[in-house]
Design a protein around this motif. Structure first.
Motif, mmCIF file in Angstrom:
data_model
loop_
_atom_site.group_PDB
_atom_site.id
_atom_site.type_symbol
_atom_site.label_atom_id
_atom_site.label_comp_id
_atom_site.label_asym_id
_atom_site.label_seq_id
_atom_site.Cartn_x
_atom_site.Cartn_y
_atom_site.Cartn_z
ATOM 1 N N ASN A 1 -0.529 -12.982 38.391
ATOM 2 C CA ASN A 1 0.078 -13.977 37.181
ATOM 3 C C ASN A 1 0.160 -12.971 35.929
ATOM 4 O O ASN A 1 -1.159 -12.225 35.913
ATOM 5 C CB ASN A 1 -0.368 -15.318 36.208
ATOM 6 C CG ASN A 1 0.080 -15.918 36.102
ATOM 7 O OD1 ASN A 1 0.781 -15.232 35.113
ATOM 8 N ND2 ASN A 1 0.026 -17.145 35.917
ATOM 9 N N GLU A 2 0.864 -11.764 35.178
ATOM 10 C CA GLU A 2 0.390 -10.880 34.394
ATOM 11 C C GLU A 2 0.039 -11.546 33.296
ATOM 12 O O GLU A 2 -0.704 -10.453 32.367
ATOM 13 C CB GLU A 2 1.357 -10.372 34.302
ATOM 14 C CG GLU A 2 2.040 -8.844 34.978
ATOM 15 C CD GLU A 2 3.384 -8.171 35.601
ATOM 16 O OE1 GLU A 2 3.824 -8.566 34.323
ATOM 17 O OE2 GLU A 2 4.378 -7.441 36.254
ATOM 18 N N GLU A 3 0.154 -12.624 32.775
ATOM 19 C CA GLU A 3 -0.315 -13.540 31.279
ATOM 20 C C GLU A 3 -1.459 -13.723 31.684
ATOM 21 O O GLU A 3 -2.168 -13.235 30.958
ATOM 22 C CB GLU A 3 0.388 -14.253 31.214
ATOM 23 C CG GLU A 3 0.459 -14.784 29.602
ATOM 24 C CD GLU A 3 1.175 -15.711 29.579
ATOM 25 O OE1 GLU A 3 0.600 -16.888 28.374
ATOM 26 O OE2 GLU A 3 1.915 -16.437 30.312
ATOM 27 N N GLU A 4 -2.204 -13.936 32.294
ATOM 28 C CA GLU A 4 -3.521 -14.099 33.067
ATOM 29 C C GLU A 4 -4.353 -14.071 34.506
ATOM 30 O O GLU A 4 -5.748 -13.279 33.812
ATOM 31 C CB GLU A 4 -3.477 -16.004 33.968
ATOM 32 C CG GLU A 4 -2.760 -17.075 33.223
ATOM 33 C CD GLU A 4 -2.808 -17.276 32.331
ATOM 34 O OE1 GLU A 4 -4.846 -17.224 31.622
ATOM 35 O OE2 GLU A 4 -2.680 -18.511 31.089
#
Length: 779
Positions: free
Chosen positions: A507-510
Motif C-alpha cells: 500500500n504505497e500511501e501507507e
C-alpha cells in the motif's frame, strides 16, 4: 368560500383530480416505504450486531495456529478490548442432509461448519435475536437454509461419514452477524459441546481469529499492525463495516430502487399537474378576465387556484403515508427474517414522515411555479379571447385533408392533430417513455442475473462445470486424481486448474503491506470480460478486480509490489481490471507461481463436448471425486445470489404493475382533458357527418402513434441509462459495468403488446364516456 370553491372545482373535474391524487399518493407511498425500509435495515442490522456483539476484525485461517502468539499480540495493543479464536469444524456437504431433502449438500457451494456457542462475543442468535444454546442431539440451523428449504422446527439434520452417523433435531434457526448473506459461502451450525467433540474426529478445522477494539476508528491501524506481526493469515480478512455492508446490500439495493421509482412518479405527477393547470386556466379564461377586470389582486387569485392543489396534495400524501404501513411489511419481510425487528427511535420514525413532506412540498412548489402564468394574463386579453371562443392560439393550417392521398381519413386527421398540437402530446410521450423505463429496466436486469453470462461479474470465466477443492491434508493427492481423470475423459473438451493463494501487496500511501488473494493459472483457457485492459499473459503481469483497483488507486499500466510469505517480492504491472462481486469484490488474477505455503483453495474449470448432458456429468464427477465439490456453474450462481434474485423477482413484478397502472391512469387523464378541450371541435365533426366510431379512431390513432414512439425511445433509454443506473448501484459490490441480457420476445413483443393493449382499451373506454360535458357524442 375558498373551500367551497375547491369542493365545486373538484366535483367538476372529479376523474382528473382523483387521478392526480393517485399519483401523488403512490409517490408518497413508495418514498415512505423506501426511506422506512432503509431506516429499518440500518436499525435492524445495528441491533443484530449489538445483540451478537459482533467482532470488529476477523482473520479466517486454515492451518495450525499458536494461540500464545495471538494473545501476546492482543495484549500489546492498548485499544484491543477482546480477542477470541473460534474453531469451526468444516464437514463435507456430501455427509450432511438437511430436512426432507433427499439429496445431501454434496453440490452446495456453502461450506457447512459446526461450532459451539461463543463465550466472549460473536454470539449466534435465534429468531428473537436472543442468545441461543442447544442440548445434545439438537442443532441450530442457519437462516439461509430455512429460507431455501422452508424448514420448520422439529425437522432433522443428518450427518454421516460412512462409519459414524449422527441425527440432530432442529430446535433453532441461527442469525449469524458474520455469515447471514448468501454471498458468504460459509455457514455456521450450532451444536452442543458433546456433539462437537464427536464431529471433530472427522472434520477439517478452520479458525476465525476475532478481535474487538475500543473504537472502530482504530480499525485501519489495527489491520496494518496485524499483517505486520506475521500472525496466521491463511484466509480472507473481513472487518466490521464489510460485515454490515454484506448484510444490508441486497435489501439496500431494493430500497434505493423503490425510492427512484417514487421520484419518477413525482416527475409524472408534476407533468400531469402542469397540463391540468393549463387546461383549467383555459377553461376558466373568461372567469379570470372578469376577476382581473373587477380588480382582484393577483395574490388572491393565486390562492384561489393553488388551494385546490394544496388540499389534494396534503390528502394524497397522508393517504400514501398511511398505506405505507400496509406495504412496508412486504418490503421488509426479508430484513425481518435475516436481521430481525427492532424498536425504531424517534429519528428513524420521522424520516419517512419528512420524506413524504418533501414530496408534498415539491408538488406544491411546482404548482406555484406553473401558476405564474396567471400574472401574464390581462383582463382585456382574457375577455377578448373568451368572446372569440378560445384562450390559446390554434395551430396553423397544416396537412390539408385534400392532400391526404390514399391515407384513411381518420388516420390522417389523427396524425394531423398530433402534428399541430405536438406540445400537448409531448407530455403523453414522456409518460410512455417513463412507463417503459420502469418496466423494461427491472425485467432486463432480472433476465441478466438469471443468464449464464452473469457469472462473468463474479470474476469467473464461462465454463460448464466448476470443481472446488478446499485446502486439507490430502488436497494435492485429490487434485492429482481429478486432473488424471479429466485427462482420460473423452467427453471433456478442455479444463484448467486455478490456485488461489494469499499474497501481500504494498500500500504505497501507507507504506505497509496488505493481504491480497491472487488466483493463478492459465487465464486464457476460460477468459474474463475486462473493464479495461486484458488478461495477464506473462508472470510479471497482474489483473485487479474493480474494487481492488479503487482501493489501491491503480489503473492499467501501473505497477505494484507483491510479496510472498517468504519475503520474496515481485514487481508486477497491471494488465487489466475486471468485475467481481465475490469475496468482498477484492481479488486479483495472475500467472506468477502460486504461493504454495498460502494456497487457500483450488478451482478446476471444465468445458464438455457439445453432446454431453451437463447434469449427468456433474453426478458422475460427484461420485468419482468425493468429497470434492462439483457444481454446474448456473447452480453456483443461483446459490450465491439466491436472496438477491428473489428480491429482484418481487421488485420486477411490482414494477410491471406500476408501469401498466401509470399508462392506464395517464391515458385516462389525458383523454378526459382532450375531450374537455375538443367539445366544440367534436360537435362540428358530428354535424358534418363523422360518426362516433370515426372520432374514436382518430383518438386511438394519435395515442397509439405516441405510444409506439414512446416505447421505442423508452426501450433505447432503458438499455443505455438503465444499464448505467444498475451498474452504479452494483458498483458497491464490485460490478461497475453491467450489460443487459435482453430477451427480445419479452422486450420487443410481450411487454410492448401489453402496454399497447392497455392503452387502446383505456382509450376506447375513455372516449365512450357518457358525461355530456366531456363526451364526443355531444352534438
Amino acid at each position: 368560500m375558498l373551500l367551497k370553491m375547491v369542493r365545486n372545482d373538484f366535483k367538476r373535474q372529479k376523474s382528473i383530480s382523483v387521478t392526480l391524487m393517485i399519483f401523488i399518493m403512490l409517490a408518497a407511498l413508495l418514498v415512505a416505504s423506501g426511506s422506512g425500509m432503509i431506516m429499518k435495515l440500518i436499525d435492524s442490522i445495528d441491533q443484530l450486531f449489538i445483540e451478537a456483539d459482533a467482532p470488529h476484525f476477523v482473520q479466517m485461517h486454515a492451518g495450525s495456529i499458536d494461540q500464545s502468539e495471538i494473545d501476546q499480540f492482543a495484549q500489546s495493543i492498548d485499544y484491543v478490548e477482546g480477542q477470541q479464536t473460534v474453531t469451526m469444524l468444516n464437514v463435507d456437504g456430501a455427509n450432511v442432509q438437511i430436512g426432507e431433502n433427499e439429496e445431501r449438500e454434496i453440490n452446495s457451494v456453502m461450506d457447512t461448519s459446526f461450532v459451539t456457542q461463543n463465550e466472549a462475543f460473536d454470539y449466534l442468535l435465534g429468531l428473537e435475536n436472543e442468545r441461543i444454546h442447544v442440548n445434545p442431539g439438537e442443532i441450530g440451523v442457519p437462516i439461509y437454509y430455512k429460507q431455501r428449504d422452508d424448514l420448520n422446527i422439529g425437522e432433522s439434520v443428518t450427518m454421516s461419514d460412512g462409519t459414524t452417523e449422527m441425527d440432530f433435531t432442529i430446535t433453532h434457526f441461527v442469525r449469524d452477524a458474520l455469515m447471514n448473506p448468501s454471498v458468504v459461502h460459509s455457514k455456521r451450525f450450532l451444536v452442543h459441546e458433546e456433539d462437537y467433540n464427536i464431529v471433530s474426529q472427522f472434520a477439517e478445522v478452520e479458525y476465525l481469529i476475532e478481535f474487538q477494539l475500543s473504537d472502530l476508528s482504530y480499525l485501519p491501524d489495527f489491520s496494518q499492525s496485524y499483517q505486520a506481526a506475521q500472525l496466521p493469515n491463511s484466509g480472507p480478512t473481513i472487518d466490521y463495516q464489510s460485515f454490515q455492508l454484506l448484510n444490508g446490500l441486497t435489501d439496500g439495493i431494493v430500497a434505493v430502487v423503490v425510492i427512484l421509482v417514487s421520484l419518477l412518479l413525482i416527475v409524472i405527477a408534476s407533468l400531469c399537474l402542469r397540463l391540468t393547470i393549463q387546461a383549467t386556466i383555459e377553461e376558466d379564461y373568461h372567469e379570470i378576465g372578469v376577476m382581473k377586470a373587477i380588480g382582484l389582486r393577483h395574490s388572491y387569485m393565486l390562492k384561489l387556484f393553488l388551494t385546490k392543489y394544496i388540499v389534494m396534495t396534503v390528502i394524497a400524501c397522508l393517504v400514501g403515508y398511511g398505506l405505507s404501513f400496509l406495504l412496508s411489511p412486504l418490503f421488509t419481510e426479508n430484513i425481518q427474517v435475516y436481521a430481525g425487528t427492532s424498536n425504531m427511535g424517534l429519528l428513524e420514525s420521522l424520516i419517512p414522515i419528512v420524506s413524504v413532506g418533501v414530496i408534498g412540498l415539491l408538488v406544491i412548489l411546482f404548482c406555484r411555479f406553473t401558476l405564474r402564468r396567471l400574472n401574464r394574463i390581462s383582463a382585456v386579453q382574457a375577455l377578448r379571447a373568451s368572446s372569440e371562443g378560445d384562450g390559446f392560439k390554434r395551430g396553423k393550417k397544416l396537412l390539408s385533408l385534400s392532400k391526404s392521398g390514399y391515407t384513411p381519413v381518420n388516420l390522417f386527421l389523427g396524425f394531423r392533430d398530433l402534428v399541430i398540437r405536438f406540445k400537448v402530446y409531448l407530455l403523453l410521450f414522456i409518460i410512455f417513455i417513463i412507463s417503459s423505463f420502469i418496466i423494461i429496466v427491472p425485467v432486463n436486469f432480472y433476465n441478466t442475473i438469471h443468464s449464464h453470462q452473469f457469472i462473468s461479474y463474479m470474476g469467473i470465466g464461462q465454463s460448464d462445470i466448476r470443481i472446488d477443492l478446499q485446502r486439507s491434508d490430502d488436497t494435492m493427492e485429490r487434485l492429482n486424481d481429478v486432473v488424471t481423470y479429466l485427462e482420460n475423459d473423452e467427453e471433456v473438451d478442455k479444463y484448467a486448474v486455478y490456485m488461489t493463494s494469499q499474497f501481500q501487496v504494498l500500500n504505497e500511501e501507507e507504506g505497509t503491506f496488505d493481504n491480497l488473494t491472487i488466483e493463478t493459472g492459465d487465464l486464457s483457457q476460460f477468459p474474463l470480460d475486462y473493464l479495461d485492459g486484458r488478461e495477464p499473459s506473462t508472470e510479471d503481469e497482474l489483473a485487479l478486480s474493480y474494487l481492488n483497483s479503487q482501493d489501491l488507486e491503480k489503473e492499467v499500466g501501473d505497477s505494484l509490489i507483491v510479496r510472498t510469505e517468504n519475503g520474496v517480492e515481485y514487481g508486477l504491472n497491471v494488465s487489466g481490471i475486471y468485475q467481481d462481486i465475490t469475496n468482498g469484490g477484492r481479488t486479483a488474477k495472475g500467472r506468477l507461481s502460486a504461493n504454495e505455503d498460502r494456497v487457500l483453495w483450488y478451482v478446476i474449470s471444465v468445458d464438455l463436448e457439445e453432446h454431453v448432458v451437463i447434469q449427468d456429468k456433474v453426478s458422475e464427477y460427484t461420485q468419482s471425486f468425493h468429497p470434492t465439490k462439483v457444481t454446474h456453474l448456473q447452480d453456483y450462481l443461483q446459490q450465491t445470489l439466491g436472496d438477491t434474485m428473489e428480491q429482484l423477482r418481487m421488485l420486477t413484478i411490482v414494477a410491471i404493475f406500476i408501469g401498466l397502472f401509470i399508462s392506464i391512469l395517464i391515458t385516462t387523464l389525458f383523454i378526459k382533458m382532450l375531450l374537455a378541450k375538443d367539445v366544440r371541435q367534436n360537435a362540428i365533426m358530428r354535424s358534418i357527418g363523422f360518426s362516433i366510431k370515426d372520432i374514436r379512431q382518430q383518438y386511438i390513432s394519435r395515442i397509439v402513434t405516441v405510444m409506439v414512439i414512446g416505447i421505442t425511445v423508452g426501450t433505447l433509454i432503458s438499455n443505455k441509462i438503465g444499464q448505467s443506473l444498475v451498474s452504479s448501484i452494483w458498483s458497491f459490490m464490485g460490478a461497475s459495468k453491467i450489460e443487459f441480457v435482453i430477451d427480445p420476445i419479452q422486450a420487443y413483443i410481450i411487454f410492448p403488446i401489453m402496454l399497447l393493449s392497455c392503452v387502446i382499451v383505456t382509450t376506447v373506454i375513455a372516449t365512450s364516456s357518457t358525461d355530456q360535458k366531456h363526451s364526443v357524442f355531444r352534438d
